[in-house]
Design a protein around this motif. Sequence first.
Motif, PDB file in Angstrom:
ATOM      1  N   GLY A 133       0.813  -1.208   0.000  1.00 13.52           N
ATOM      2  CA  GLY A 133       0.000   0.000   0.000  1.00 13.52           C
ATOM      3  C   GLY A 133       0.844   1.255   0.000  1.00 13.52           C
ATOM      4  N   VAL A 134       1.915   1.252   0.783  1.00 11.70           N
ATOM      5  CA  VAL A 134       2.798   2.418   0.832  1.00 11.70           C
ATOM      6  C   VAL A 134       3.439   2.643  -0.532  1.00 11.70           C
ATOM      7  N   ALA A 135       3.882   1.567  -1.162  1.00 12.41           N
ATOM      8  CA  ALA A 135       4.489   1.687  -2.492  1.00 12.41           C
ATOM      9  C   ALA A 135       3.478   2.223  -3.501  1.00 12.41           C
ATOM     10  N   ALA A 136       2.219   1.803  -3.388  1.00 12.25           N
ATOM     11  CA  ALA A 136       1.192   2.265  -4.323  1.00 12.25           C
ATOM     12  C   ALA A 136       0.903   3.753  -4.134  1.00 12.25           C
ATOM     13  N   VAL A 137       0.938   4.225  -2.887  1.00 14.42           N
ATOM     14  CA  VAL A 137       0.766   5.662  -2.642  1.00 14.42           C
ATOM     15  C   VAL A 137       1.928   6.432  -3.248  1.00 14.42           C
ATOM     16  N   ALA A 138       3.151   5.933  -3.043  1.00 13.16           N
ATOM     17  CA  ALA A 138       4.331   6.605  -3.582  1.00 13.16           C
ATOM     18  C   ALA A 138       4.285   6.679  -5.101  1.00 13.16           C
ATOM     19  N   ALA A 139       3.759   5.617  -5.729  1.00 11.33           N
ATOM     20  CA  ALA A 139       3.703   5.568  -7.193  1.00 11.33           C
ATOM     21  C   ALA A 139       2.524   6.353  -7.760  1.00 11.33           C
ATOM     22  N   GLY A 140       1.621   6.804  -6.890  1.00 10.68           N
ATOM     23  CA  GLY A 140       0.449   7.524  -7.372  1.00 10.68           C
ATOM     24  C   GLY A 140      -0.672   6.621  -7.842  1.00 10.68           C
ATOM     25  N   ASP A 141      -0.587   5.324  -7.538  1.00 12.14           N
ATOM     26  CA  ASP A 141      -1.636   4.391  -7.966  1.00 12.14           C
ATOM     27  C   ASP A 141      -2.891   4.489  -7.091  1.00 12.14           C
ATOM     28  N   VAL A 142      -2.718   4.874  -5.829  1.00 12.02           N
ATOM     29  CA  VAL A 142      -3.851   5.123  -4.940  1.00 12.02           C
ATOM     30  C   VAL A 142      -3.586   6.433  -4.210  1.00 12.02           C
ATOM     31  N   ASP A 143      -4.656   7.035  -3.692  1.00 10.75           N
ATOM     32  CA  ASP A 143      -4.512   8.301  -2.965  1.00 10.75           C
ATOM     33  C   ASP A 143      -4.140   8.070  -1.503  1.00 10.75           C
ATOM     34  N   LEU A 144      -4.714   7.021  -0.906  1.00 13.83           N
ATOM     35  CA  LEU A 144      -4.471   6.679   0.487  1.00 13.83           C
ATOM     36  C   LEU A 144      -4.388   5.170   0.613  1.00 13.83           C
ATOM     37  N   ALA A 145      -3.667   4.701   1.623  1.00 11.31           N
ATOM     38  CA  ALA A 145      -3.624   3.257   1.861  1.00 11.31           C
ATOM     39  C   ALA A 145      -3.559   3.002   3.360  1.00 11.31           C
ATOM     40  N   LEU A 146      -4.394   2.084   3.828  1.00 11.81           N
ATOM     41  CA  LEU A 146      -4.292   1.606   5.199  1.00 11.81           C
ATOM     42  C   LEU A 146      -3.170   0.571   5.244  1.00 11.81           C
ATOM     43  N   THR A 147      -2.274   0.740   6.189  1.00 16.51           N
ATOM     44  CA  THR A 147      -1.128  -0.146   6.315  1.00 16.51           C
ATOM     45  C   THR A 147      -0.917  -0.444   7.788  1.00 16.51           C
ATOM     46  N   HIS A 148       0.083  -1.257   8.116  1.00 16.13           N
ATOM     47  CA  HIS A 148       0.312  -1.560   9.524  1.00 16.13           C
ATOM     48  C   HIS A 148       1.787  -1.787   9.792  1.00 16.13           C
ATOM     49  N   SER A 149       2.122  -1.720  11.076  1.00 16.54           N
ATOM     50  CA  SER A 149       3.460  -2.063  11.552  1.00 16.54           C
ATOM     51  C   SER A 149       3.298  -2.784  12.882  1.00 16.54           C
TER      52      SER A 149
END
Length: 306
Positions: A133-149
């Motif tokens: 999800g983070v990579a997709a936000v960086a690439a502009g493929d999505v506007d927001l992404a829920l992620t976890h750590s």
Amino acid sequence: MYDPNRLAALVAVAEAGSITRAAERLGYTTPALSQQLAKLEREAGTALLVRHHRGARLTGAGELLVARARRVLDEMEQARHELARLTGLSGGTLRLGTFQTAGIQLLPPVLSAFRRAHPDVELTVAHLEPPAGVAAVAAGDVDLALTHSYEPADPVALPASVSVEPVLVEELVLVTAPGHVLADGTARLPLTELAGQPLISMAPDHPARRGVEAVLARAGATPSVLVATPVYALVCALVSAGLGVAVVPEMVARTAVTPVSMRLLEPGDLRRTISVAHRTDESAPAADAFRALLRGAFGRAKQAAG
């Protein structure tokens, strides 16, 4: 003046017929929602709910307040809709990414609130397991992404264009088959009690969990089944079948579709943080509005739980 978030909680209980079901709908924990309702009753100066073994029902005062609350909430939604038209949210698209647990348990009530406030914004949702999800936000493929750590874990560097905003922190808990020897008791279970227990392990191909599983290994838990990635529904099913015990996020344990018993651990410092990833170099009205809804929903839950 009554807090509109507490009014919304009372309406949710009235519609669901149960504090537990209302909490799941709103993305609260049950104790957090109960605290919010207790505060509302103190504000009202009277009982609003009667708890019983099948759920909860409104008192006469509760019915009166729910009727008024629905009108207030409807007016607030209408105001949000009208303001959205003034701020450019009368169209466009919001592209979201989410992992499975958040997509099922957390995202629906927030998306529902967003749709009510901004009905003209087109919504798309993609399944993106972290860190995709983070990579997709960086690439502009999505506007927001829920992620976890997870904690403990080694820090992970983010792309320069991406920031993450924590929205919910939950403990990791032990799940066992019903009737398991470790399921007997309500006190927190010391990690040392896991010594010699067969553990369903999710570490091999999941770097985010390696720190957690290292702690469990030091406590003496013995891997019995290796699951390549943490598909938690599968993990809970294996636990339910008696193939081992597992340590999973509390939300997963409470919503498992197969019968499992849950036990809090001591110390309670194994955690999962759910965050929303967004770009720092650009601003979009729809994404900003959605993040505000996330902060409102889960910020209240965290404050009430604390």
